[in-house]
Design a protein around this motif. Structure first.
Motif, PDB file in Angstrom:
ATOM      1  N   ARG A 297       0.828  -1.191   0.000  1.00 40.89           N
ATOM      2  CA  ARG A 297       0.000   0.000   0.000  1.00 40.89           C
ATOM      3  C   ARG A 297       0.868   1.249   0.000  1.00 40.89           C
ATOM      4  O   ARG A 297       2.017   1.232   0.442  1.00 40.89           O
ATOM      5  CB  ARG A 297      -0.898   0.009   1.233  1.00 40.89           C
ATOM      6  CG  ARG A 297      -1.937  -1.114   1.204  1.00 40.89           C
ATOM      7  CD  ARG A 297      -2.739  -1.136   2.489  1.00 40.89           C
ATOM      8  NE  ARG A 297      -3.359   0.179   2.731  1.00 40.89           N
ATOM      9  CZ  ARG A 297      -4.158   0.452   3.766  1.00 40.89           C
ATOM     10  NH1 ARG A 297      -4.426  -0.505   4.650  1.00 40.89           N
ATOM     11  NH2 ARG A 297      -4.668   1.639   3.927  1.00 40.89           N
ATOM     12  N   ARG A 298       0.310   2.365  -0.464  1.00 42.55           N
ATOM     13  CA  ARG A 298       1.082   3.602  -0.547  1.00 42.55           C
ATOM     14  C   ARG A 298       1.517   4.107   0.832  1.00 42.55           C
ATOM     15  O   ARG A 298       2.573   4.725   0.980  1.00 42.55           O
ATOM     16  CB  ARG A 298       0.270   4.686  -1.255  1.00 42.55           C
ATOM     17  CG  ARG A 298       0.098   4.421  -2.727  1.00 42.55           C
ATOM     18  CD  ARG A 298      -0.599   5.590  -3.371  1.00 42.55           C
ATOM     19  NE  ARG A 298      -0.709   5.393  -4.807  1.00 42.55           N
ATOM     20  CZ  ARG A 298      -1.253   6.260  -5.660  1.00 42.55           C
ATOM     21  NH1 ARG A 298      -1.728   7.417  -5.182  1.00 42.55           N
ATOM     22  NH2 ARG A 298      -1.314   5.996  -6.922  1.00 42.55           N
ATOM     23  N   ASP A 299       0.683   3.859   1.843  1.00 44.39           N
ATOM     24  CA  ASP A 299       1.047   4.353   3.167  1.00 44.39           C
ATOM     25  C   ASP A 299       2.025   3.430   3.876  1.00 44.39           C
ATOM     26  O   ASP A 299       2.479   3.715   4.995  1.00 44.39           O
ATOM     27  CB  ASP A 299      -0.202   4.572   4.012  1.00 44.39           C
ATOM     28  CG  ASP A 299      -1.034   3.302   4.134  1.00 44.39           C
ATOM     29  OD1 ASP A 299      -0.567   2.224   3.660  1.00 44.39           O
ATOM     30  OD2 ASP A 299      -2.152   3.372   4.674  1.00 44.39           O
TER      31      ASP A 299
END
Length: 270
Positions: A13-15
């Motif tokens: 995920r991007r986070d």
């Protein structure tokens, strides 16, 4: 023996707070890649077939349009050929009817006053009334003695407007005195009749008789035209007796037919 290695794909995920792992065997990768390639090839083939089909359809439509044009042109040519045959047959019948076996050659030019042939005495008319010189409806544009606005010269005959190629008839039986071409009268004929009467037919396109020929009353002797000093197709009829000009309407038509009135079209003038 070389061992096929497995493939591991991680999706993060991007986070950065989660990921997913996907393990693929070499066989699965190969199948996926092969399937993609086959799909791309299939799409390309279908696209090429579609483009070729459209191009072929456009080509077929173009050829059909050209074929339709050629068929229409062929029909038009066939119609023209049929019309030409009809005209040739009609001209042949006319030639047989009016030349009495004479060859259909143009009348000799510049034979007026040549003095090479003796003109016999005209046959007797047996009281026949001069006939109207045309076989179809005409329109009188100038009468005998009329003067154009730009000239004080009186008109020497009768002008009858008709289409080029209309039949010109002898008003009485007689002998052709002159036949040829003149700067004023164009292709013309002068016929000597009984009692010193002569008739002149000017501006013709074709002459069927020559000097010295005997003609019968109502015989077709020429075709109207626009030769000589003429601005439109018409017949110029000029009559004289013993050298004195006469008004043609006093002999060949009713006196009321004047000033642009419709010309008489009866075979026998009243």
């Amino acid at each position: 023996m070389m061992r096929l290695q497995d493939w591991t794909l991680q999706f993060v995920r991007r986070d950065g707070h989660g990921f997913r792992t996907l393990r693929l065997g070499t066989a699965q990768v190969l199948l996926t890649v092969s399937g993609s390639i086959l799909a791309i090839v299939a799409v390309g083939v279908l696209l090429g077939v579609s483009i070729a089909g459209r191009s072929e359809a456009a080509r077929v439509a173009e050829l059909e349009a050209r074929l339709a044009v050629l068929v229409a042109e062929r029909t038009r040519v066939n119609d023209l050929a049929g019309r030409l045959i009809e005209l040739e047959e009609g001209f042949g019948l006319l030639q047989d009817a009016v030349t009495e076996g004479r060859p259909a050659a143009p009348p000799p030019a510049n034979i007026v006053g040549a003095g090479t042939r003796a003109v016999p005495s005209p046959p007797a008319l047996e009281g026949a009334t001069p006939a109207w010189p045309l076989t179809q409806r005409g329109f009188i544009t100038r009468t005998f003695g009329s003067r154009p606005e730009a000239s004080g010269e009186g008109h020497t005959g009768l002008d009858i407007a008709v289409p080029t190629g209309s039949y010109v008839r002898a008003i009485q039986a007689g002998v052709v005195e002159e036949a040829g071409e003149d700067p004023v009268y164009g292709k013309f004929l002068r016929i000597a009749h009984a009692d010193g009467l002569t008739s002149l037919y000017g501006h013709n396109s074709w002459l069927f008789v020559g000097a010295g020929d005997q003609v019968e009353r109502l015989e077709v002797i020429a075709l109207t035209g626009n030769t000589g000093r003429s601005s439109a197709p018409h017949l110029h009829l000029e009559l004289a007796r013993s050298g004195a000009l006469l008004d043609p309407l006093t002999l060949v038509a009713d006196h009321s037919v004047r000033g642009g009135a419709r010309a008489r079209t009866d075979t026998e003038p009243k």
